[in-house]
Write a protein that holds these residues in place. Structure first.
Motif, mmCIF file in Angstrom:
data_model
loop_
_atom_site.group_PDB
_atom_site.id
_atom_site.type_symbol
_atom_site.label_atom_id
_atom_site.label_comp_id
_atom_site.label_asym_id
_atom_site.label_seq_id
_atom_site.Cartn_x
_atom_site.Cartn_y
_atom_site.Cartn_z
ATOM 1 N N GLY B 241 -11.728 -4.675 -5.050
ATOM 2 C CA GLY B 241 -11.989 -5.922 -5.408
ATOM 3 C C GLY B 241 -10.556 -6.513 -5.896
ATOM 4 N N ILE B 242 -10.220 -5.329 -5.604
ATOM 5 C CA ILE B 242 -9.150 -5.393 -7.142
ATOM 6 C C ILE B 242 -7.635 -5.544 -7.054
ATOM 7 N N GLY B 243 -6.405 -6.288 -7.846
ATOM 8 C CA GLY B 243 -5.144 -5.278 -7.443
ATOM 9 C C GLY B 243 -5.135 -4.620 -7.788
ATOM 10 N N ALA B 244 -3.080 -3.940 -7.813
ATOM 11 C CA ALA B 244 -2.492 -2.628 -8.793
ATOM 12 C C ALA B 244 -1.060 -2.668 -9.476
ATOM 13 N N VAL B 245 -1.078 -3.078 -9.905
ATOM 14 C CA VAL B 245 0.581 -2.993 -10.038
ATOM 15 C C VAL B 245 1.199 -0.938 -10.534
ATOM 16 N N GLY B 304 -0.012 3.223 -14.017
ATOM 17 C CA GLY B 304 0.681 1.704 -13.493
ATOM 18 C C GLY B 304 -1.479 1.226 -13.608
ATOM 19 N N ARG B 305 -2.089 0.178 -13.347
ATOM 20 C CA ARG B 305 -3.302 0.046 -14.082
ATOM 21 C C ARG B 305 -3.446 -1.154 -13.010
ATOM 22 N N CYS B 306 -4.820 -1.258 -13.113
ATOM 23 C CA CYS B 306 -5.371 -2.130 -12.109
ATOM 24 C C CYS B 306 -5.651 -3.553 -12.752
ATOM 25 N N VAL B 307 -5.426 -4.758 -11.583
ATOM 26 C CA VAL B 307 -5.432 -5.864 -12.181
ATOM 27 C C VAL B 307 -5.969 -6.890 -11.405
ATOM 28 N N GLY B 308 -6.155 -8.007 -11.573
ATOM 29 C CA GLY B 308 -6.816 -9.275 -11.166
ATOM 30 C C GLY B 308 -6.527 -9.881 -9.764
ATOM 31 N N GLY B 309 -6.977 -10.209 -8.799
ATOM 32 C CA GLY B 309 -6.215 -10.786 -7.176
ATOM 33 C C GLY B 309 -6.702 -9.280 -6.564
ATOM 34 N N ASP B 310 -5.251 -9.923 -5.639
ATOM 35 C CA ASP B 310 -6.055 -8.923 -4.511
ATOM 36 C C ASP B 310 -4.569 -7.903 -4.065
ATOM 37 N N ALA B 311 -3.106 -8.224 -4.610
ATOM 38 C CA ALA B 311 -2.306 -7.813 -4.466
ATOM 39 C C ALA B 311 -1.613 -6.031 -5.226
ATOM 40 N N THR B 313 1.294 -4.167 -5.926
ATOM 41 C CA THR B 313 2.622 -4.664 -6.389
ATOM 42 C C THR B 313 3.301 -3.153 -7.133
ATOM 43 N N VAL B 314 4.709 -2.768 -6.050
ATOM 44 C CA VAL B 314 5.213 -1.663 -7.125
ATOM 45 C C VAL B 314 6.283 -1.836 -7.467
ATOM 46 N N VAL B 315 7.072 -1.771 -9.057
ATOM 47 C CA VAL B 315 7.542 -2.799 -9.603
ATOM 48 C C VAL B 315 8.840 -1.008 -10.724
ATOM 49 N N ASP B 316 10.082 -1.811 -10.429
ATOM 50 C CA ASP B 316 10.737 -0.411 -10.719
ATOM 51 C C ASP B 316 11.035 -0.404 -12.204
ATOM 52 N N SER B 317 12.094 0.417 -13.024
ATOM 53 C CA SER B 317 11.875 1.017 -14.556
ATOM 54 C C SER B 317 12.613 0.245 -14.789
ATOM 55 N N ARG B 318 12.334 -1.774 -13.731
ATOM 56 C CA ARG B 318 13.196 -3.138 -15.125
ATOM 57 C C ARG B 318 12.424 -4.142 -14.876
ATOM 58 N N GLY B 319 11.181 -3.498 -14.203
ATOM 59 C CA GLY B 319 10.091 -4.141 -14.167
ATOM 60 C C GLY B 319 9.775 -5.106 -12.708
ATOM 61 N N SER B 320 11.152 -5.399 -11.580
ATOM 62 C CA SER B 320 11.290 -5.968 -10.892
ATOM 63 C C SER B 320 10.365 -5.210 -9.675
ATOM 64 N N PRO B 321 10.196 -6.005 -8.680
ATOM 65 C CA PRO B 321 9.489 -5.373 -7.594
ATOM 66 C C PRO B 321 10.597 -4.795 -6.455
ATOM 67 N N HIS B 322 9.319 -3.492 -6.129
ATOM 68 C CA HIS B 322 10.104 -2.689 -5.100
ATOM 69 C C HIS B 322 9.159 -2.416 -4.114
ATOM 70 N N VAL B 323 10.074 -2.543 -2.909
ATOM 71 C CA VAL B 323 9.116 -2.746 -1.787
ATOM 72 C C VAL B 323 9.413 -1.326 -1.118
ATOM 73 N N PRO B 324 9.026 -0.536 -0.486
ATOM 74 C CA PRO B 324 8.895 0.449 -0.275
ATOM 75 C C PRO B 324 9.652 0.261 1.309
ATOM 76 N N PRO B 325 10.395 1.296 1.836
ATOM 77 C CA PRO B 325 10.150 1.756 3.466
ATOM 78 C C PRO B 325 9.286 1.177 4.526
ATOM 79 N N THR B 326 8.722 1.941 4.308
ATOM 80 C CA THR B 326 6.794 1.731 4.994
ATOM 81 C C THR B 326 5.957 1.572 4.236
ATOM 82 N N ALA B 327 4.902 1.604 5.128
ATOM 83 C CA ALA B 327 3.133 1.037 4.258
ATOM 84 C C ALA B 327 2.591 2.482 3.929
ATOM 85 N N GLY B 328 3.265 2.594 4.815
ATOM 86 C CA GLY B 328 2.440 4.289 4.543
ATOM 87 C C GLY B 328 2.351 5.598 5.263
ATOM 88 N N HIS B 329 2.163 6.529 5.462
ATOM 89 C CA HIS B 329 1.849 7.788 6.217
ATOM 90 C C HIS B 329 0.874 7.325 7.178
#
Lengths: 340, 340
Positions: B241-245, B304-311, B313-329
Motif C-alpha cells: 500500500g505504498i508508492g516508490a521512486v 530509490g525509496r518508498c513514498v506515500g501514495g501508490d505511484a 516513478t522512475v527518475v533520470d539523473s536530472r530528477g525528470s520522470p523516465h518512462v520505460p518502453p514496456t511495463a515489464g517482462h
C-alpha cells in the motif's frame, strides 16, 4: 485468456497471474484447511504454513491433456478436482494427513479464464474435502493444458511405507477395481461410459481417513493404485523383498467390470487410475479391518497374500496361474490415441 | 527414452519411472540436505521429512521449452539447475532456509535418458548448494520439455513478506540487473551472448544467506526479481500500500547492460529473470547492509525509496520522470518467437 480481449494475441502474464493469485486467495480462504494454519496466503513469493510437530509428507503428480485426459472426458471443475486427488491419494497411501496443496497450471491458447476459474474451484473443493488448504500455484503458457499438483501432509501417527510387507500378510484393497480403466476404454472406443463407471475415473476419492485408521490398527504397508493393481503390487513387493499371490476371483469389481473381465478383459487386475489403496496387513487384523471398513463406509477386500520369494502370481478360481494380457497400465500408451 | 530401444515407439512409464526414482535416490543421497533430515526417500508414494519447528514455506514454478527457454540456450545440466533455482529464489525472497525440492518433469519424444539424467544432476547440485534435498519427482510425457519444481523451506527467523514496506524505506537490490534479459535478447536476435552475460541467465544464484542476514538485520520486505524490477516493485508496492521512486542511474548494471541501456534500452529496469532480490529496508540499516554485502560477497545497491501514495516513478539523473518502453517482462511474449 479470451483472445477477444487481447487483439494482438499476446497475454500479459502479470495481470493474469495477479488475478490467479487473487482467486487462489479466495479459494484458499474457502478451503482454509482445518488440518493446518496458513501464516502467509497465496500472493507472496511463498505460502507459509505453521510449524509441523509431525513428519512432513511431500508428493507431486501431473496431468497432461492428450496423455492423461482429454478435455471432452470431464468438466474443468472435475479436472481441477482430479488434479488434486492424484496427489492427495499418494498422501493417503502413506497414512498422512493432508495440510496443503500447490497447483501449477500450464494453459493452452484456447483456455479461457472461466475454464481456469472452474479448475481452481474444483481443486479447492478437493482440498477442502480432506481438510487441506490450496496455498499456492503458478501459471504459465503451455502447448496443452497441464496441471502439476504438489501435496503436503503430516504423518501424525504411523507411516505406511511400501517396504513394510512380510510373507504371510494379507493383501487388502479399498473400494472396487477396474472402473477407471473401463471408463477410458469406453471413451477411446467412442462410447460415453455409464455414469457409475465414469464417476470412478472422473472423481476418485482419496482414502485418507481409512488409511489413517488402518495404519493405527497395525497395517504393515500400503501403495496407491494409480498404475494398476498388478503393477503397483509389483512395486510394493520389490520394495518389501517379497512375492505375492493374488486370487483373481476375489478382486472387488462393479458389475460392469465383472462382465468385461468375464469376457476376457483384465480391467481389475491391470487397469490403472482407480486411486484406491492396496494395504498389506497381518492376518489377525481381519476382524478389525471389517469394522473399520464399515465405520469409513469403504469396502475392504482381501484379495491374496504375501509369500516368500519375489514372484507375483495371479491364480484363477481353480488355483491355476492366470496370465493377464498386459503387465500394467501405461499412461504413455494413451499417447497413441492423441487427438493431435 | 531412446526410440532405438523401443521399436514400437511406446514407452513403459513404469520401467522408466523406476529408473528415475532410483536416480532420484542417488541424487537425493548426494544432495542429502544439511538443512533437513529425510525420513522416507524418493521411491515411495511420498517423501517424508523430519518435523519442522519453524513455519514452512512452499512455492512452485515451471519452465516450459519454447516459452521460458530453448534447448539450444543451455545444457540439460544447466536447465536442471535453473529449474531448481527459480523456486529456491522464491524461498530466498521470504528469507526461508531451503529444505527440500520436488521436480516434476514432462519429457518430449526426443528427450534421451542422458538428458534426463543430466537434468536431475543439475537439479540435485542446485539443491546441494543451498543445503536442500531433492526428495521427489514425477515423470510424464509432454509435447515439450517441461520442468515444474516445488521448493520447501523453513522460516527459521523473521519472514520477509511483500507487504512490509513503509514510506521512507530504502529500495535495495542484490547483484546486478538486466543481464538475463540481455542474454535472451542476444539469443532471440541470433547472437550467442558473452559468457559473463550468458551465465547470469543460465545460472542465477538464489540469495539465500544474504536474505536471511538482511531479515535478521531488520529489513522490512522483499520480493524476488523474476518479472523485472519495475513489475516486481509494482507487486511489492501494491501489497504494501505504498508508492516508490526509483533512480534509474543508480541501478547496478554490468558494462554490457549499461552500454545498451545508455543506447535507449531498459534491460535493468524491465528485463526479467535476474533472480536477484529487491529488499526494502529502514534507512538506518544502510551501514549494516554494507557490512552484510561484503560478508556475503554480493553487492547491495540502494536504488530509490518508498513514498506515500501508490505511484511507482522512475527518475533520470536530472530528477525528470523516465518512462520505460514496456511495463515489464512477460514470459508469454517469448511465445511469439517459438520455433514451432
Amino acid at each position: 485468456l479470451d483472445s477477444s480481449s487481447n487483439p494482438r494475441g499476446e497475454l500479459r502474464e502479470h495481470a493474469f497471474l495477479g488475478d490467479f493469485c487473487r482467486r487462489l486467495r479466495q479459494r484458499g480462504a474457502r478451503s482454509a484447511g482445518r488440518n493446518v494454519r496458513v501464516l502467509v496466503e497465496p500472493g507472496d513469493d511463498c505460502a507459509v504454513l505453521a510449524p509441523s510437530a509431525s513428519p512432513i509428507a511431500l508428493t507431486t503428480d501431473a496431468l497432461v491433456e492428450g496423455v492423461h485426459f482429454r478435455s471432452t472426458w470431464l468438466t474443468p471443475g472435475e479436472l481441477g478436482r482430479r488434479a488434486a486427488v492424484v496427489s492427495l491419494s499418494d498422501l493417503a497411501a502413506m497414512a498422512a494427513t493432508p495440510t496443503a496443496l500447490l497447483l501449477a497450471v500450464g494453459v493452452a491458447d484456447e483456455t479461457t479464464t472461466e475454464t481456469l476459474d472452474a479448475i481452481l474451484a474444483g481443486c479447492a473443493e478437493a482440498c477442502e474435502a480432506v481438510g487441506a488448504a490450496l496455498v499456492g500455484g503458478n501459471l504459465t503458457r503451455a502447448d496443452v493444458l497441464t496441471l502439476t499438483s504438489t501435496a503436503v501432509g503430516e504423518v501424525r501417527g504411523r507411516c505406511l511405507e511400501r517396504s513394510g510387507a512380510r510373507a504371510g500378510d494379507l493383501l487388502v484393497v479399498s473400494g472396487t477395481l477396474g472402473d477407471a480403466a473401463l471408463a477410458v476404454d469406453g471413451w477411446l472406443a467412442g462410447r460415453e461410459p455409464e455414469q457409475s463407471v465414469r464417476s470412478r475415473w472422473v472423481a476418485p476419492i482419496p482414502r485418507i481417513d481409512l488409511s489413517r485408521a488402518l495404519a493405527e490398527a497395525g497395517a504393515h504397508a500400503a501403495i496407491d493404485l494409480s498404475d494398476g493393481l498388478l503393477a503397483d503390487l509389483g512395486h510394493l513387493c520389490r520394495a518389501s523383498g517379497i512375492g505375492a499371490v493374488v486370487e483373481r476371483e476375489r478382486l472387488p469389481r462393479s458389475d460392469a467390470v465383472a462382465a468385461r473381465d468375464a469376457a476376457g478383459a483384465d480391467f481389475a487386475l491391470v487397469g490403472g487410475e482407480d486411486y484406491e489403496v492396496l494395504f498389506v496387513s497381518p492376518p489377525e487384523l481381519e476382524p478389525e479391518m471389517a469394522r473399520l471398513a464399515r465405520e469409513n463406509g469403504v469396502p475392504l477386500t482381501v484379495i491374496g497374500r504375501c509369500v516368500g520369494g519375489d514372484a507375483v502370481t495371479v491364480v484363477d478360481s481353480r488355483g491355476s496361474p492366470h496370465v493377464p494380457p498386459t503387465a500394467g497400465h501405461d499412461h504413455f500408451a494413451g499417447r497413441k490415441e492423441r487427438p493431435r
